[in-house]
Design an enzyme around this catalytic site. Structure first.
Site, mmCIF file in Angstrom:
data_model
loop_
_atom_site.group_PDB
_atom_site.id
_atom_site.type_symbol
_atom_site.label_atom_id
_atom_site.label_comp_id
_atom_site.label_asym_id
_atom_site.label_seq_id
_atom_site.Cartn_x
_atom_site.Cartn_y
_atom_site.Cartn_z
ATOM 1 N N TYR A 122 -11.976 33.575 9.401
ATOM 2 C CA TYR A 122 -12.311 33.871 8.009
ATOM 3 C C TYR A 122 -13.827 33.843 7.861
ATOM 4 O O TYR A 122 -14.488 32.877 8.241
ATOM 5 C CB TYR A 122 -11.679 32.852 7.058
ATOM 6 N N ASN A 209 -14.324 29.174 0.289
ATOM 7 C CA ASN A 209 -14.426 28.416 -0.957
ATOM 8 C C ASN A 209 -13.238 27.464 -1.098
ATOM 9 O O ASN A 209 -12.414 27.314 -0.197
ATOM 10 C CB ASN A 209 -14.541 29.368 -2.155
ATOM 11 N N SER A 232 -22.198 20.946 3.141
ATOM 12 C CA SER A 232 -23.099 20.668 4.254
ATOM 13 C C SER A 232 -23.878 19.378 4.035
ATOM 14 O O SER A 232 -24.144 18.973 2.897
ATOM 15 C CB SER A 232 -24.063 21.836 4.441
ATOM 16 N N GLN A 254 -30.859 22.376 4.108
ATOM 17 C CA GLN A 254 -29.442 22.120 3.844
ATOM 18 C C GLN A 254 -29.133 22.121 2.360
ATOM 19 O O GLN A 254 -28.071 22.559 1.927
ATOM 20 C CB GLN A 254 -29.021 20.790 4.461
ATOM 21 N N HIS A 257 -27.931 25.356 0.728
ATOM 22 C CA HIS A 257 -26.587 25.863 1.026
ATOM 23 C C HIS A 257 -25.696 25.883 -0.210
ATOM 24 O O HIS A 257 -24.977 26.842 -0.461
ATOM 25 C CB HIS A 257 -25.909 24.986 2.090
ATOM 26 N N GLU A 322 -22.993 15.168 9.251
ATOM 27 C CA GLU A 322 -22.777 16.446 9.941
ATOM 28 C C GLU A 322 -23.971 16.754 10.852
ATOM 29 O O GLU A 322 -23.823 16.964 12.049
ATOM 30 C CB GLU A 322 -22.596 17.550 8.894
ATOM 31 N N HIS A 323 -25.170 16.809 10.274
ATOM 32 C CA HIS A 323 -26.406 17.036 11.035
ATOM 33 C C HIS A 323 -27.263 15.783 10.975
ATOM 34 O O HIS A 323 -27.472 15.231 9.894
ATOM 35 C CB HIS A 323 -27.218 18.192 10.449
ATOM 36 N N ASP A 356 -28.452 25.902 13.932
ATOM 37 C CA ASP A 356 -27.646 26.781 13.087
ATOM 38 C C ASP A 356 -27.543 28.186 13.659
ATOM 39 O O ASP A 356 -26.502 28.840 13.549
ATOM 40 C CB ASP A 356 -28.259 26.859 11.685
ATOM 41 N N GLU A 410 15.246 0.966 24.899
ATOM 42 C CA GLU A 410 15.027 1.718 23.658
ATOM 43 C C GLU A 410 16.340 2.161 23.022
ATOM 44 O O GLU A 410 16.344 2.863 22.013
ATOM 45 C CB GLU A 410 14.130 2.931 23.930
ATOM 46 N N HIS A 415 19.561 9.055 27.793
ATOM 47 C CA HIS A 415 18.404 9.189 28.677
ATOM 48 C C HIS A 415 18.678 8.506 30.020
ATOM 49 O O HIS A 415 18.415 9.054 31.092
ATOM 50 C CB HIS A 415 17.167 8.554 28.035
#
Length: 434
Positions: A122, A209, A232, A254, A257, A322-323, A356, A410, A415
């Site tokens: 996207y 968005n 961001s 930043q 943004h 993030e950064h 970036d 168990e 099994h």
């Protein structure tokens, strides 16, 4: 820009849960696309994007891709090609191979690594177009070996002229040939469930968005997604050796943004704090996206004064940004103490935009403190792994009783008996052991 002591600071983060009305709107859109396919896509594109299309116009043609090259500058084409080369080289170092390990008893254990078959990317078309994000999503998928990569983007990202030509050129340079002019939650639904024109994918990645984010969360489980990204973030950790102009410029890089982006300076220098605050005001005055950046700085920005760089490192690890830019005298002496950060930029010349756009590491990075447990997008996001087990007769005879012991503890007798029947057939187990 406000200056506060560490004890007075509390980070505000916006998590995109959406309102009840937004979530309900997204669910209705997804239901419509699943039920009506292309017809719903066309209607929703008219309703939300004010663009009238017919079914034959959903897919971008090769002629349109070629025409986009005539709308971009040669300098842009050169830059996007250099960036693509750097991104590809970096991600090629992340490739995994299948492996097998032959045991002394004749058993063979291993792991088969395969790429996903089909991935949807996207590309947003809201406040700005991001050709760089095309590269960051597509190239790791290509390096992983994904054979089918499809891109969706709103039909008027370039205004009345249609899709932004820079986005189209970036897609073409990255090797994407299947592109559809559809955006919003309806595009996510189309990728997840398919329509007459768009085949469903295995994974959806890329920013968008609030409606795109909510749609991705809604379809998760039917397909994989990359993440639900928040606004961001940047944190600059600096001492008195840092250049205030550099620090301010990177904070604003930043802040521009999004109004909800977070830009924070953590410093052990009161004089740098004052100088950086003044620089932010000075540089903000003539920034083209001044209104957006000013709102970000006002509501989510701060300069935090700490007693020492060590205290600043502790705060960084709690924030898990993030950064993270480290502008101290000896950044390499600090980096080993950073536990939580999506991407780390070392020294005064490693400005965040270097990452970036150009250096090579991926710029799709965990936000909202999720760097505590997650990582930037990489090749691993586009592969799947299957365990491989070939158990020899010798190994089963040696270990069968142990396996049965575990199964029965168990309460899973079926099994245990799946092993028992083999041991009885081989004459190593007498009678019914249940």
């Amino acid at each position: 820009m406000r200056i506060v002591a560490a004890s007075e600071f509390e980070l505000k983060r916006e998590v995109e849960y959406g309102s009840p009305e937004q979530n309900e709107a997204v669910r209705k859109i997804i239901t419509a696309v699943r039920a009506e396919g292309d017809e719903a896509l066309l209607k929703l594109t008219q309703d939300f994007d004010r663009v009238s299309l017919n079914r034959g116009q959903l897919r971008v043609t090769q002629e349109e891709l070629q025409a986009a090259y005539g709308q971009v500058e040669p300098s842009f084409l050169s830059a996007i090609r250099q960036a693509a080369d750097n991104i590809r080289v970096f991600h090629q170092k992340q490739k995994r191979n299948s492996w097998m390990d032959l045991q002394p008893d004749g058993s063979l254990l291993g792991q088969v690594v395969r790429p996903l078959k089909r991935v949807g990317v996207y590309v947003p078309g809201g406040k700005a177009a991001y050709p760089s994000s095309v590269l960051m999503n597509v190239i790791p998928a290509q390096v992983a070996g994904v054979p089918e990569i499809v891109m969706v983007t709103p039909p008027a990202t370039g205004g009345k002229e249609g899709i932004n030509p820079y986005t189209l050129v970036a897609a073409a340079e990255a090797g994407v040939t299947e592109i559809y002019r559809v955006g919003g939650a309806q595009a996510v639904a189309a990728l997840a469930y398919g329509t007459e024109s768009i085949a469903p994918v295995d994974k959806i990645c890329g920013p968008g968005n609030i409606y795109v984010a909510l749609a991705k969360r809604e379809v998760y489980g039917d397909v994989d997604i990359d993440s639900i990204a928040g606004p961001s973030e940047i944190v600059v950790l600096a001492d008195d050796s840092a250049n205030a102009a550099y620090v301010a410029a990177d904070l604003l890089s930043q802040a521009e943004h999004d109004e909800m982006a977070s830009a924070i300076l953590i410093t052990s220098s009161a004089s740098l704090a004052e100088a950086a605050a003044a620089e932010v005001d000075r540089q903000l005055a003539n920034l083209p996206r001044q209104e957006i950046a000013a709102a970000s700085i006002q509501n989510y920005g701060a300069i935090i004064v700490v007693d020492s760089v060590a205290e600043g490192i502790g705060l960084v690890n709690r924030l898990a940004p993030e950064h993270l830019e480290i502008m101290v005298q000896e950044p390499m002496a600090v980096v080993g103490m950073i536990e939580n950060a999506g991407a780390i930029f070392l020294g005064p010349y490693s400005s965040e935009p270097v990452g970036d756009y150009f250096a090579g590491p991926n710029h799709i990075i965990p936000t909202n403190g999720t760097a505590r447990f997650s990582s930037p997008v990489d090749v691993d996001d586009f592969i799947k792994k299957s365990s491989l087990i070939y158990y020899s007769k010798e190994a089963l005879l040696q270990n069968g009783s142990t396996i049965m012991e575990l199964a029965r503890h168990e309460g899973l007798e079926g099994h245990a008996r799946a092993i028992q029947v083999r041991l009885e057939q081989e004459g190593t187990l007498e009678g019914d052991q249940s």
